[in-house]
Design a protein around this motif. Sequence first.
Motif, short mmCIF file in Angstrom:
data_model
loop_
_atom_site.label_atom_id
_atom_site.label_comp_id
_atom_site.label_asym_id
_atom_site.label_seq_id
_atom_site.Cartn_x
_atom_site.Cartn_y
_atom_site.Cartn_z
N ALA A 100 0.84 -1.19 0.00
CA ALA A 100 0.00 0.00 0.00
C ALA A 100 0.88 1.25 0.00
CB ALA A 100 -0.90 0.00 1.23
N VAL A 101 0.53 2.16 -0.89
CA VAL A 101 1.25 3.43 -1.01
C VAL A 101 0.21 4.55 -1.01
CG1 VAL A 101 2.72 4.80 -2.53
CG2 VAL A 101 3.10 2.36 -2.34
N LYS A 102 0.49 5.64 -0.33
CA LYS A 102 -0.43 6.78 -0.33
C LYS A 102 -0.57 7.33 -1.75
CE LYS A 102 -1.52 7.47 4.00
NZ LYS A 102 -2.89 7.27 4.40
N PHE A 103 -1.76 7.66 -2.14
CA PHE A 103 -2.02 8.22 -3.47
C PHE A 103 -1.18 9.47 -3.71
CE2 PHE A 103 -4.43 10.81 -6.49
CZ PHE A 103 -4.70 9.90 -7.49
N SER A 104 -0.99 10.27 -2.66
CA SER A 104 -0.25 11.52 -2.79
C SER A 104 1.24 11.30 -3.06
CB SER A 104 -0.43 12.38 -1.54
OG SER A 104 0.03 11.67 -0.40
N GLU A 105 1.76 10.10 -2.80
CA GLU A 105 3.17 9.81 -3.05
C GLU A 105 3.45 9.51 -4.52
OE1 GLU A 105 4.66 6.78 -0.44
OE2 GLU A 105 3.86 7.77 1.33
N LEU A 106 2.42 9.26 -5.28
CA LEU A 106 2.59 8.96 -6.71
C LEU A 106 2.54 10.24 -7.53
CD1 LEU A 106 0.26 5.86 -6.99
CD2 LEU A 106 2.73 5.85 -7.18
N LYS A 107 3.38 10.27 -8.55
CA LYS A 107 3.32 11.33 -9.55
C LYS A 107 2.75 10.67 -10.80
CE LYS A 107 7.50 13.41 -7.79
NZ LYS A 107 8.93 13.51 -8.03
N TRP A 108 1.95 11.41 -11.55
CA TRP A 108 1.27 10.84 -12.70
C TRP A 108 1.79 11.48 -13.96
CZ3 TRP A 108 -1.62 6.75 -11.46
CH2 TRP A 108 -2.01 6.63 -10.12
N ALA A 147 10.87 5.18 -5.30
CA ALA A 147 11.24 3.98 -4.54
C ALA A 147 11.78 2.94 -5.51
CB ALA A 147 10.03 3.41 -3.80
N SER A 148 12.56 2.03 -4.98
CA SER A 148 13.06 0.93 -5.81
C SER A 148 12.15 -0.29 -5.63
CB SER A 148 14.49 0.57 -5.41
OG SER A 148 14.50 -0.02 -4.14
N LYS A 149 12.29 -1.25 -6.51
CA LYS A 149 11.53 -2.48 -6.41
C LYS A 149 11.85 -3.20 -5.11
CE LYS A 149 10.52 -4.96 -10.09
NZ LYS A 149 10.54 -5.92 -11.22
N GLU A 150 13.11 -3.17 -4.71
CA GLU A 150 13.54 -3.83 -3.46
C GLU A 150 12.91 -3.17 -2.24
OE1 GLU A 150 15.70 -2.97 -5.98
OE2 GLU A 150 15.74 -5.05 -6.68
N GLN A 151 12.82 -1.83 -2.26
CA GLN A 151 12.18 -1.12 -1.14
C GLN A 151 10.71 -1.51 -1.04
OE1 GLN A 151 13.27 2.84 -2.48
NE2 GLN A 151 14.52 3.15 -0.63
N LEU A 152 10.03 -1.62 -2.16
CA LEU A 152 8.61 -2.02 -2.14
C LEU A 152 8.45 -3.45 -1.66
CD1 LEU A 152 7.17 -0.39 -5.38
CD2 LEU A 152 6.98 0.42 -3.04
N LYS A 153 9.33 -4.34 -2.11
CA LYS A 153 9.24 -5.74 -1.68
C LYS A 153 9.46 -5.89 -0.18
CE LYS A 153 10.52 -8.15 -5.92
NZ LYS A 153 11.54 -9.00 -6.56
N SER A 154 10.22 -4.96 0.42
CA SER A 154 10.49 -5.05 1.86
C SER A 154 9.35 -4.46 2.70
CB SER A 154 11.81 -4.35 2.21
OG SER A 154 11.69 -2.95 2.02
N MET A 155 8.40 -3.79 2.07
CA MET A 155 7.26 -3.23 2.80
C MET A 155 6.30 -4.33 3.20
SD MET A 155 6.53 0.16 0.46
CE MET A 155 5.04 0.61 1.35
N PRO A 156 5.49 -4.10 4.24
CA PRO A 156 4.52 -5.14 4.64
C PRO A 156 3.48 -5.37 3.54
CG PRO A 156 4.40 -3.20 6.09
CD PRO A 156 5.46 -2.93 5.10
N GLU A 157 3.10 -6.63 3.40
CA GLU A 157 2.11 -6.98 2.38
C GLU A 157 0.72 -6.55 2.82
OE1 GLU A 157 1.05 -10.61 -0.64
OE2 GLU A 157 2.39 -10.98 1.04
N VAL A 158 -0.10 -6.13 1.88
CA VAL A 158 -1.46 -5.71 2.16
C VAL A 158 -2.31 -6.93 2.51
CG1 VAL A 158 -3.55 -4.73 1.13
CG2 VAL A 158 -1.34 -3.72 0.63
N LYS A 159 -3.04 -6.82 3.60
CA LYS A 159 -3.98 -7.87 4.03
C LYS A 159 -5.37 -7.21 4.10
CE LYS A 159 -0.78 -10.95 5.03
NZ LYS A 159 -0.45 -11.95 4.07
N TYR A 160 -6.32 -7.80 3.44
CA TYR A 160 -7.68 -7.28 3.44
C TYR A 160 -8.49 -7.94 4.54
CZ TYR A 160 -6.41 -5.54 -1.16
OH TYR A 160 -5.79 -4.90 -2.20
N SER A 161 -9.25 -7.11 5.28
CA SER A 161 -10.12 -7.68 6.31
C SER A 161 -11.42 -8.12 5.65
CB SER A 161 -10.40 -6.65 7.40
OG SER A 161 -11.05 -5.53 6.84
N LYS A 162 -12.11 -9.04 6.30
CA LYS A 162 -13.36 -9.58 5.72
C LYS A 162 -14.51 -8.68 5.96
CE LYS A 162 -11.84 -14.28 5.82
NZ LYS A 162 -12.09 -15.63 6.19
#
Length: 162
Positions: A100-108, A147-162
């Motif tokens: 998960a990344v904040k929308f504001s952190e992305l440039k389009w 961010a690099s691919k390695e930095q993203l892979k080291s972030m916690p994985e998104v878990k969806y609640s039911k």
Amino acid sequence: MYAKCFTAALLGATLLAAPALAENAKAPPASPADHQAQAQQKTFVGDLWRGSKLIGLNVYNEKNEKIGDINELLLDKQGKVETVVIGVGGFLGMGEHDVAVKFSELKWSDEPVRSTTTSANRPTTTTGAGENARKDRYYPDHAVLNASKEQLKSMPEVKYSK
């Protein structure tokens, strides 16, 4: 005998056609206000992005290296996109790591990704499409994240609640 069959067929056809005719009769004529609302709705599209088109959009880092793609948009209760789920790594959907990344952190970017490669010691620049190919689209070409691919892979994985 034939008269009974013909009468039964005619009665059946009438019963089948009656609901279809009734539906057309129920539709009220469009008022001028309805037409104006539809026209306004069409003009908004140019200023807004289509959310369905953001899903699957490629995400690059600032070195123009692909680091993932958008898998999900998470909205707050007012309907504003707060978080973007980016799929990193994996092959054919297997082994992908969702972060998960904040929308504001992305440039389009509306421009295609430019990559510089060398061929026989001569630099060449390539693009994903022609310059005029993006003018009528209602979504960006790609997103950029610092961010690099390695930095993203080291972030916690998104878990969806039911």
